[in-house]
Motif scaffolding. Sequence first.
Motif, mmCIF file in Angstrom:
data_model
loop_
_atom_site.group_PDB
_atom_site.id
_atom_site.type_symbol
_atom_site.label_atom_id
_atom_site.label_comp_id
_atom_site.label_asym_id
_atom_site.label_seq_id
_atom_site.Cartn_x
_atom_site.Cartn_y
_atom_site.Cartn_z
ATOM 1 N N ASN A 39 12.472 -12.268 38.681
ATOM 2 C CA ASN A 39 11.885 -11.468 39.758
ATOM 3 C C ASN A 39 11.060 -12.383 40.656
ATOM 4 O OD1 ASN A 39 10.992 -9.407 41.371
ATOM 5 N ND2 ASN A 39 9.742 -8.408 39.816
ATOM 6 N N PRO A 40 11.728 -13.281 41.403
ATOM 7 C CA PRO A 40 11.003 -14.298 42.167
ATOM 8 C C PRO A 40 10.161 -13.746 43.306
ATOM 9 C CG PRO A 40 13.332 -14.329 42.723
ATOM 10 C CD PRO A 40 13.185 -13.390 41.565
ATOM 11 N N GLY A 41 10.383 -12.495 43.717
ATOM 12 C CA GLY A 41 9.632 -11.958 44.838
ATOM 13 C C GLY A 41 8.313 -11.327 44.464
ATOM 14 N N CYS A 42 7.966 -11.298 43.176
ATOM 15 C CA CYS A 42 6.736 -10.627 42.753
ATOM 16 C C CYS A 42 5.558 -11.595 42.809
ATOM 17 C CB CYS A 42 6.899 -10.060 41.340
ATOM 18 S SG CYS A 42 5.486 -9.051 40.818
ATOM 19 N N ARG A 43 4.744 -11.464 43.837
ATOM 20 C CA ARG A 43 3.567 -12.330 43.985
ATOM 21 C C ARG A 43 2.523 -12.018 42.914
ATOM 22 N NH1 ARG A 43 3.190 -14.458 49.311
ATOM 23 N NH2 ARG A 43 0.931 -14.278 49.351
ATOM 24 N N ARG A 44 2.474 -10.764 42.470
ATOM 25 C CA ARG A 44 1.485 -10.393 41.451
ATOM 26 C C ARG A 44 1.728 -11.154 40.164
ATOM 27 N NH1 ARG A 44 0.939 -4.141 40.599
ATOM 28 N NH2 ARG A 44 -0.001 -4.406 42.670
ATOM 29 N N VAL A 300 -2.959 -7.639 45.032
ATOM 30 C CA VAL A 300 -1.860 -8.604 45.005
ATOM 31 C C VAL A 300 -0.547 -7.837 45.084
ATOM 32 C CG1 VAL A 300 -0.880 -10.602 43.829
ATOM 33 C CG2 VAL A 300 -3.270 -9.997 43.447
ATOM 34 N N PRO A 301 0.277 -8.070 46.087
ATOM 35 C CA PRO A 301 1.535 -7.319 46.217
ATOM 36 C C PRO A 301 2.454 -7.546 45.020
ATOM 37 C CG PRO A 301 1.036 -8.528 48.237
ATOM 38 C CD PRO A 301 0.082 -9.012 47.206
ATOM 39 N N ALA A 302 3.117 -6.462 44.609
ATOM 40 C CA ALA A 302 4.081 -6.532 43.506
ATOM 41 C C ALA A 302 5.446 -6.105 43.999
ATOM 42 C CB ALA A 302 3.638 -5.645 42.344
ATOM 43 N N THR A 303 6.462 -6.550 43.304
ATOM 44 C CA THR A 303 7.832 -6.136 43.600
ATOM 45 C C THR A 303 8.398 -5.556 42.314
ATOM 46 O OG1 THR A 303 8.053 -7.938 45.195
ATOM 47 C CG2 THR A 303 10.075 -6.855 44.495
ATOM 48 N N HIS A 317 2.257 -0.035 34.562
ATOM 49 C CA HIS A 317 1.275 0.149 35.636
ATOM 50 C C HIS A 317 1.958 0.054 36.997
ATOM 51 C CE1 HIS A 317 -2.469 -0.331 37.927
ATOM 52 N NE2 HIS A 317 -1.845 -1.307 38.566
ATOM 53 N N CYS A 318 2.787 -0.953 37.184
ATOM 54 C CA CYS A 318 3.459 -1.130 38.475
ATOM 55 C C CYS A 318 4.438 0.006 38.742
ATOM 56 C CB CYS A 318 4.187 -2.478 38.506
ATOM 57 S SG CYS A 318 3.092 -3.923 38.389
ATOM 58 N N ARG A 319 5.091 0.506 37.703
ATOM 59 C CA ARG A 319 6.027 1.617 37.887
ATOM 60 C C ARG A 319 5.295 2.872 38.344
ATOM 61 N NH1 ARG A 319 9.042 4.146 32.749
ATOM 62 N NH2 ARG A 319 6.857 4.720 32.356
ATOM 63 N N ASP A 320 4.163 3.165 37.725
ATOM 64 C CA ASP A 320 3.402 4.357 38.116
ATOM 65 C C ASP A 320 2.991 4.292 39.577
ATOM 66 O OD1 ASP A 320 3.688 5.278 35.555
ATOM 67 O OD2 ASP A 320 1.681 4.690 34.883
ATOM 68 N N HIS A 321 2.537 3.122 40.009
ATOM 69 C CA HIS A 321 2.093 2.999 41.403
ATOM 70 C C HIS A 321 3.279 3.006 42.361
ATOM 71 C CE1 HIS A 321 -2.323 2.181 41.258
ATOM 72 N NE2 HIS A 321 -2.035 2.082 39.974
ATOM 73 N N ALA A 322 4.406 2.413 41.951
ATOM 74 C CA ALA A 322 5.592 2.441 42.803
ATOM 75 C C ALA A 322 6.086 3.870 42.998
ATOM 76 C CB ALA A 322 6.693 1.568 42.199
ATOM 77 N N ARG A 323 6.052 4.660 41.921
ATOM 78 C CA ARG A 323 6.472 6.052 42.034
ATOM 79 C C ARG A 323 5.505 6.856 42.882
ATOM 80 N NH1 ARG A 323 8.312 7.389 35.763
ATOM 81 N NH2 ARG A 323 10.386 6.388 35.863
#
Length: 387
Positions: A39-44, A300-303, A317-323
């Motif tokens: 997942n190279p685009g995940c800055r987090r 910090v931005p996540a992908t 955590h990231c899934r909950d916020h993405a949803r």
Amino acid sequence: MPLPRTRGTALRQRLADLRGPSVPPKPLDARALAALAANPGCRRRALLDGAGVDKAALAGALGAPSAFGQSQFAFVRGNAFEARVKADGGSELLRLVHEMLDPAADAPEGARVPDLTAAGPEGRTARTALALREAVQEGGWTLLDHPMLALPVAGSLAFLEPDAVVVHPDGSWTVVEIKSFPMLDGSADPAKVGAAARQSAVYVLALEEVAARLGAEPEGRGTEGGAPPAVRQRVLLVCPKDFSNLPTASALDVRKQRAVTRRQLTRLVRIEEIADGLPQGTCFAPDLPRHELTTAVESVPATYAPECLAACELAFHCRDHARAEGAVTSFGRSLRAELGGLTTVDEVLAAAHGTAGDPDDPAVAALRKAAELRAEALAGREDPVCR
């Protein structure tokens, strides 16, 4: 008089501040580096791993503990299978390497298995490099069981331990990855094979660092003619055959994974660019109040993608916020790529219903056509209500 602060020193201090003043860094391993390449685009993740933040502890403090990790049963089964593969001086393992990767060489009879015992990871790394140099100089087959390699990552060394490295009679080196998932009729789960290939690519990069150092040694100590040993870009994946405990193998070309991992590590070296964009005082220490940690993490931005659930401790955590944000990435990378500039579910629905979006956009046009077809199909049903 204090020594001037170099760029590397300033970066290490900055990363220590992000972890917390009393929090030791969590060392990177091959699994973590391979997940970065996935997942190279995940800055987090790039920042947290580069700073040595314990993401499992962080996820727990955020109230979204991770189920990521290997079960105890799988761990025991994997160890038992690896012991069987390496029994009798690794004769079966060397047979598979010879058969799959180097059939033109002499049979691996009487192969050397050097003792790599040493004090601490630094000592084991030095002992591994010495064993590799001796194996190249002496010729023949050599099996290194759990060697220790070092790879520079974000200004520090990550110590890596592959299952095995084999030195061929021509002096080239092969990474061997042993997994306990089965290979059925000659093939295995593509997702698991992909993860093994990315992890092996990390070991290939680390071996290339050792080879470069050996090639740079003074004549008479390094390799013949001063040329570095060749690190083979095809690795050997060893798995149980079908539903038995008998080993079988497959050769994996990891050139693509190696290139992606190298680019991602280069990006990690520049994580000061990500850190410089954070609010002053940002800290990820797990003993901070939850609301402060949430603010710090979300700065910090996540992908996020569903594949993160099998590779990252912060995935829940990231899934909950993405949803909550309606991000289309929560449905998968392939769908996200097809939707172009439409990044949220609301944007997609608005485009499909004709209330927003550029009609010349191929994604918007496809959505509107799909909406029309759906409306026609529902209108033609006698009973549109599902029972």
